[in-house]
Design a protein around this motif. Structure first.
Motif, PDB file in Angstrom:
ATOM      1  N   HIS A 176       4.667   8.216  -3.802  1.00  0.00           N
ATOM      2  CA  HIS A 176       3.365   8.779  -4.181  1.00  0.00           C
ATOM      3  C   HIS A 176       2.232   8.090  -3.402  1.00  0.00           C
ATOM      4  O   HIS A 176       1.370   8.761  -2.827  1.00  0.00           O
ATOM      5  CB  HIS A 176       3.142   8.626  -5.691  1.00  0.00           C
ATOM      6  CG  HIS A 176       1.760   8.971  -6.128  1.00  0.00           C
ATOM      7  ND1 HIS A 176       1.303  10.268  -6.193  1.00  0.00           N
ATOM      8  CD2 HIS A 176       0.716   8.182  -6.496  1.00  0.00           C
ATOM      9  CE1 HIS A 176       0.031  10.271  -6.577  1.00  0.00           C
ATOM     10  NE2 HIS A 176      -0.339   9.017  -6.772  1.00  0.00           N
ATOM     11  N   LEU A 177       2.243   6.747  -3.388  1.00  0.00           N
ATOM     12  CA  LEU A 177       1.197   6.016  -2.666  1.00  0.00           C
ATOM     13  C   LEU A 177       1.275   6.264  -1.159  1.00  0.00           C
ATOM     14  O   LEU A 177       0.245   6.375  -0.485  1.00  0.00           O
ATOM     15  CB  LEU A 177       1.303   4.513  -2.942  1.00  0.00           C
ATOM     16  CG  LEU A 177       0.858   4.053  -4.320  1.00  0.00           C
ATOM     17  CD1 LEU A 177       1.133   2.566  -4.497  1.00  0.00           C
ATOM     18  CD2 LEU A 177      -0.616   4.354  -4.547  1.00  0.00           C
ATOM     19  N   ARG A 178       2.487   6.360  -0.650  1.00  0.00           N
ATOM     20  CA  ARG A 178       2.683   6.634   0.778  1.00  0.00           C
ATOM     21  C   ARG A 178       2.063   7.977   1.151  1.00  0.00           C
ATOM     22  O   ARG A 178       1.335   8.094   2.143  1.00  0.00           O
ATOM     23  CB  ARG A 178       4.185   6.625   1.081  1.00  0.00           C
ATOM     24  CG  ARG A 178       4.532   6.724   2.527  1.00  0.00           C
ATOM     25  CD  ARG A 178       6.051   6.558   2.701  1.00  0.00           C
ATOM     26  NE  ARG A 178       6.414   6.377   4.059  1.00  0.00           N
ATOM     27  CZ  ARG A 178       6.257   5.261   4.763  1.00  0.00           C
ATOM     28  NH1 ARG A 178       5.755   4.194   4.176  1.00  0.00           N
ATOM     29  NH2 ARG A 178       6.596   5.198   6.020  1.00  0.00           N
TER      30      ARG A 178
ATOM     31  N   LEU B 224       0.817  -1.219   0.000  1.00  0.00           N
ATOM     32  CA  LEU B 224       0.000   0.000   0.000  1.00  0.00           C
ATOM     33  C   LEU B 224       0.847   1.264   0.000  1.00  0.00           C
ATOM     34  O   LEU B 224       0.337   2.350  -0.261  1.00  0.00           O
ATOM     35  CB  LEU B 224      -0.936   0.018   1.211  1.00  0.00           C
ATOM     36  CG  LEU B 224      -1.993  -1.078   1.261  1.00  0.00           C
ATOM     37  CD1 LEU B 224      -2.829  -0.942   2.524  1.00  0.00           C
ATOM     38  CD2 LEU B 224      -2.871  -1.047   0.023  1.00  0.00           C
ATOM     39  N   VAL B 225       2.130   1.123   0.313  1.00  0.00           N
ATOM     40  CA  VAL B 225       3.019   2.288   0.384  1.00  0.00           C
ATOM     41  C   VAL B 225       4.319   2.018  -0.374  1.00  0.00           C
ATOM     42  O   VAL B 225       5.375   2.511  -0.004  1.00  0.00           O
ATOM     43  CB  VAL B 225       3.310   2.680   1.849  1.00  0.00           C
ATOM     44  CG1 VAL B 225       2.063   3.222   2.525  1.00  0.00           C
ATOM     45  CG2 VAL B 225       3.871   1.504   2.635  1.00  0.00           C
TER      46      VAL B 225
ATOM     47  N   LEU C 294      -0.244   9.639  -0.562  1.00  0.00           N
ATOM     48  CA  LEU C 294      -1.682   9.584  -0.811  1.00  0.00           C
ATOM     49  C   LEU C 294      -2.420   8.943   0.367  1.00  0.00           C
ATOM     50  O   LEU C 294      -3.435   9.460   0.845  1.00  0.00           O
ATOM     51  CB  LEU C 294      -1.931   8.788  -2.093  1.00  0.00           C
ATOM     52  CG  LEU C 294      -3.248   8.963  -2.800  1.00  0.00           C
ATOM     53  CD1 LEU C 294      -3.451  10.404  -3.234  1.00  0.00           C
ATOM     54  CD2 LEU C 294      -3.287   8.045  -4.016  1.00  0.00           C
ATOM     55  N   LYS C 295      -1.886   7.836   0.863  1.00  0.00           N
ATOM     56  CA  LYS C 295      -2.512   7.131   1.991  1.00  0.00           C
ATOM     57  C   LYS C 295      -2.470   7.983   3.259  1.00  0.00           C
ATOM     58  O   LYS C 295      -3.456   8.077   3.989  1.00  0.00           O
ATOM     59  CB  LYS C 295      -1.798   5.787   2.215  1.00  0.00           C
ATOM     60  CG  LYS C 295      -2.173   5.051   3.480  1.00  0.00           C
ATOM     61  CD  LYS C 295      -3.564   4.468   3.413  1.00  0.00           C
ATOM     62  CE  LYS C 295      -3.885   3.669   4.658  1.00  0.00           C
ATOM     63  NZ  LYS C 295      -4.952   4.214   5.466  1.00  0.00           N
TER      64      LYS C 295
ATOM     65  N   SER D 143       5.406   3.022  -3.176  1.00  0.00           N
ATOM     66  CA  SER D 143       6.032   4.198  -3.791  1.00  0.00           C
ATOM     67  C   SER D 143       5.800   5.413  -2.888  1.00  0.00           C
ATOM     68  O   SER D 143       4.886   5.414  -2.056  1.00  0.00           O
ATOM     69  CB  SER D 143       5.441   4.467  -5.177  1.00  0.00           C
ATOM     70  OG  SER D 143       4.105   4.930  -5.070  1.00  0.00           O
TER      71      SER D 143
END
Length: 153
Positions: A79-81, A74-75, A83-84, A77
């Motif tokens: 970017h995803l880190r 879920l993290v 975003l979350k 990248s």
């Protein structure tokens, strides 16, 4: 390794070639031994539903980092880190950050912390101004007090 860890490690060394073992492979072996799958699943679910709630941004960031290791996909990248993390922030903080689209996690946490501190300072100053007005003393601006009645002139 010492104690129980060494007791665990000796048969592992006999079973597999540990010379070329990566940290990720070691971590997987270690977690399988000392963290049951049910516990890891529980922590992954906790991370998936993590929200700031009544934690400070710093507390939320620490919990986010701690739990994120149980759901690395879920993290995976930056970017995803980000975003979350942003998605779990309280509205009062998130609203000020969304348009900035900060893509560096450390910068995002720092900006969120500043926004929270600014929000708290603003609410404290409003509270103080309200108490001063309620006590009948002059307002901080030094201007005239309004009674709430309309001027007939």
């Amino acid at each position: 390794m010492e104690g129980l860890a060494n007791t665990w490690w000796k048969p592992v060394k006999r079973r597999i070639d540990v010379v070329g073992l990566t940290w990720e492979q070691f971590e997987t072996l270690f977690n399988e031994q000392y963290l049951p799958q049910s516990y890891r699943d529980e922590k992954a679910l906790e991370f998936m539903s993590l929200l700031q709630g009544d934690m400070s941004v710093r507390e939320y960031g620490a919990k986010f980092n701690d739990l994120s290791r149980f759901a690395p996909s879920l993290v995976e990248s930056e970017h995803l880190r980000c975003l979350k993390f942003e998605k779990g922030l309280n509205n009062s903080v998130r609203i000020s950050l969304v348009a900035l689209r900060i893509q560096n996690f450390r910068d995002l946490v720092a900006a969120a912390t500043r926004v929270q501190q600014d929000n708290m300072a603003y609410h404290q100053s409003k509270e103080l101004a309200g108490r001063v007005l309620a006590s009948g003393r002059p307002s901080a601006s030094g201007g005239p007090q309004r009674s709430g009645r309309k001027n007939r002139n």
